[in-house]
Design a protein around this motif. Structure first.
Motif, PDB file in Angstrom:
ATOM      1  N   GLU A 416     -23.129  -9.954  10.223  1.00 44.65           N
ATOM      2  CA  GLU A 416     -22.445 -10.365   8.999  1.00 44.65           C
ATOM      3  C   GLU A 416     -21.743 -11.699   9.232  1.00 44.65           C
ATOM      4  N   TYR A 417     -21.993 -12.634   8.331  1.00 44.74           N
ATOM      5  CA  TYR A 417     -21.394 -13.966   8.401  1.00 44.74           C
ATOM      6  C   TYR A 417     -20.473 -14.158   7.203  1.00 44.74           C
ATOM      7  N   GLN A 418     -19.368 -14.852   7.444  1.00 41.86           N
ATOM      8  CA  GLN A 418     -18.381 -15.073   6.388  1.00 41.86           C
ATOM      9  C   GLN A 418     -18.716 -16.290   5.539  1.00 41.86           C
ATOM     10  N   SER A 419     -19.341 -17.281   6.144  1.00 37.97           N
ATOM     11  CA  SER A 419     -19.643 -18.515   5.427  1.00 37.97           C
ATOM     12  C   SER A 419     -20.770 -18.288   4.427  1.00 37.97           C
ATOM     13  N   PRO A 420     -20.617 -18.748   3.177  1.00 44.08           N
ATOM     14  CA  PRO A 420     -21.717 -18.615   2.198  1.00 44.08           C
ATOM     15  C   PRO A 420     -22.979 -19.354   2.645  1.00 44.08           C
ATOM     16  N   GLN A 423     -24.713 -17.183   5.113  1.00 40.88           N
ATOM     17  CA  GLN A 423     -25.294 -16.026   4.444  1.00 40.88           C
ATOM     18  C   GLN A 423     -26.598 -16.383   3.738  1.00 40.88           C
TER      19      GLN A 423
END
Length: 570
Positions: A416-420, A423
């Protein structure tokens, strides 16, 4: 009219022969003497139920000895270690053909550079062979003891097994006594029988072929008549004139006599190089084409297709019969396990209302059963859901329907990545369209290699300029490396390694090989985690569940009543 018994009441619960004592010589769940104690009775019942369930899982026959010593030997014989050892022995005795005299095993197939093959000394291969034969003798002895003399005498495979072993041992003795100088070794011709005898799939294939022979023979007879008739017509049409010029002589070569004409029409029937047969006669007279057209329509388009349809129909019918037999064996094995366990539950019961299988006893059995962890866990959870309520016969059967299901491998969760931006990149490089792009690039790599090979076909290897091809290969290798890194980024390292196609691509990329086949059209069809499809998947047997018939209670009861070694005494 007698009241019908409850469904959960054991169907073999009544004592046979009107006596409460067990038949002499039969040691089963209730036939253990009282002096051996309740622990011995309980242990024997558990072992019998374990063996019956394992027989149901493996679709094996339950008609074998059921005493404690035989059950111990039976489980050891069908253990993974014993069966793998037997398979290795079969592989070993079949591999002797590569080194026995005369041997064709050499470093190269080129006869100009082939060195004389190594000839093992007398006694080396014979020692290995006799050890394998002794293993087969032990295998036959164990089978004969476990299944009994009556079954041994009726089983043609076991009788053939005995005959092959006797001939092999006699031939081996002759070979050793003559110091390996005998002109013929009969036992070498019989070695494939060991593989056939140990493989249930090959047995079924041979049985299906034998089952299909009458129908195939009828069509084969029609084909033979068809060939003979048109052979005579062909000889009358094409070999009745004087042949002077070269073209007519060529036509004569195909219909000169009966064997040549029959061979020529057989070639025409199989459509193998058939223009050579037709063109000379057609060049002589175009009307001769009618003969070949009629022959092809009747033979190739009708009789050959009819033969193919008969083979398909027979094999499909035998497949359905085999699946029906396997289903019956599974239901019979689970029913036998129910009868044994329910006989334990009835001990000390005052009324039949509580008749059934106690979940505690079934849990103890499942712990000892050799079963995959997935199915074992599913069965244990299902049994625990019953609490302390005894299982009836129908519930017991439905419980083992879990064996008809198989689990689908769930891939690890993606990182899971926080940056759009990350993603979106993860979605892009984790999509199956990205796999299609990689396949397209690999196809372009293959096409480029083929193009350069065609262009340089007439150029000596020392005179070729591989600079451009080398640059292209480097570009493709860099793309493969980039693709691997992007997939690791999108799926995670564990998720990347969970796909066999990715492991294959990664290994090839690591060793810098640029010839890739990685088409996996079903990789994107994996079910979502948490859904029912992700937990279960129908097996091959369930594909035919609408066609297969569930065995009736009367069939199972009648078959169990004829079991030679199973007697449940009340």
């Amino acid at each position: 009219m007698a009241k019908p018994r409850a469904e959960s009441e054991p169907l073999l619960g009544r004592a046979r022969g009107g006596s409460g004592d067990c038949p002499a010589g039969l040691t089963t769940c209730r036939s253990v003497q009282a002096s051996s104690g309740a622990a011995a009775r309980w242990g024997l019942c558990i072992d019998q139920a374990v063996v019956f369930i394992e027989d149901a899982i493996k679709y094996r026959s339950i008609n074998h000895r059921m005493d404690a010593r035989s059950l111990w030997l039976y489980r050891r014989y069908y253990s993974n270690l014993c069966q793998r050892s037997l398979n290795f022995t079969i592989y070993l005795i079949l591999s002797l053909a590569f080194i026995e005299t005369p041997s064709s095993l050499s470093r190269t197939a080129d006869v100009r550079y082939r060195s004389p093959p190594w000839e093992p000394p007398c006694g080396l291969t014979e020692s290995v062979e006799v050890l394998c034969l002794l293993v087969f003798v032990a295998d036959l002895s164990v089978k004969g003891y476990l299944f009994g003399r009556a079954h041994f005498q009726k089983n043609l495979w076991l009788l053939g097994y005995l005959g092959v072993l006797v001939v092999s041992l006699v031939d081996w003795t002759v070979s050793v006594s003559l110091l390996c100088r005998e002109p013929l070794r009969v036992r070498r011709l019989l070695r494939p029988f060991f593989l056939l005898q140990n493989s249930s799939m090959m047995k079924k294939t041979l049985k299906c072929i034998r089952w299909s022979l009458p129908q195939m023979a009828s069509v084969g007879l029609l084909l033979a008549i068809h060939l003979c008739l048109f052979t005579m017509f062909g000889m009358l049409l094409f070999a009745g004139e004087k042949q002077d010029d070269g073209q007519n002589k060529e036509r004569m070569t195909y219909f000169r006599n009966l064997p040549d004409a029959l061979t020529s029409l057989l070639v025409l029937l199989t459509t193998a190089n058939n223009p050579d047969v037709m063109i000379p006669a057609y060049s002589r007279n175009r009307a001769y084409a009618i003969f070949f057209i009629v022959f092809t329509l009747i033979g190739s388009l009708f009789l050959m297709n009819l033969l193919t349809a008969i083979i398909y129909s027979q094999f499909r019918g035998y497949l359905m019969q085999s699946l029906q037999t396997s289903l019956f064996r599974r239901r019979l094995g689970t029913r036998a396990a129910y009868e044994v366990l329910s006989s334990m539950s009835r001990e000390g019961e005052a009324s039949p209302q509580g008749v059934g299988v106690k979940p505690q006893n079934l849990l103890h059995v499942l712990q000892k059963v050799q079963l995959s962890s997935f199915h074992k866990q599913a069965l244990i959870e299902k049994v625990r859901s019953y609490g302390d309520v005894p299982l009836s016969a129908s519930e017991f059967q439905r419980l083992f329907h879990e064996l008809d299901k198989s689990g689908v491998k769930e891939h690890p969760a993606r990182p899971e990545y926080q940056s759009p931006f990350l993603q979106n990149a993860q979605f892009l490089f984790g999509h199956y369209y990205f796999d299609y792009l990689g396949n397209f690039i690999a196809l372009g790599n293959l096409v480029s290699i083929c193009v350069f090979l065609v262009l340089d076909a007439d150029v000596l290897p020392g005179d070729r300029n591989d600079f451009i091809l080398g640059i292209l290969n480097c570009i493709f290798i860099l793309y493969y490396l980039l693709e691997m890194l992007l997939k690791v980024f999108a799926l995670g390292l564990r998720g990347y390694l969970s796909y066999p196609s990715n492991v294959f691509d990664g290994l090839l990329t690591t060793v810098l090989l640029n010839f890739l086949h990685k088409w996996d059209p079903q990789s994107h069809l994996q079910p979502l985690a948490g859904t029912e499809e992700a937990t279960y998947q129908l097996s091959v047997e369930l594909m035919f569940r609408d066609i297969l018939e569930e065995p009736k209670e009367e069939e199972l009861t009648e078959r169990l009543s004829r079991h030679q070694y199973l007697r449940l005494c009340r």
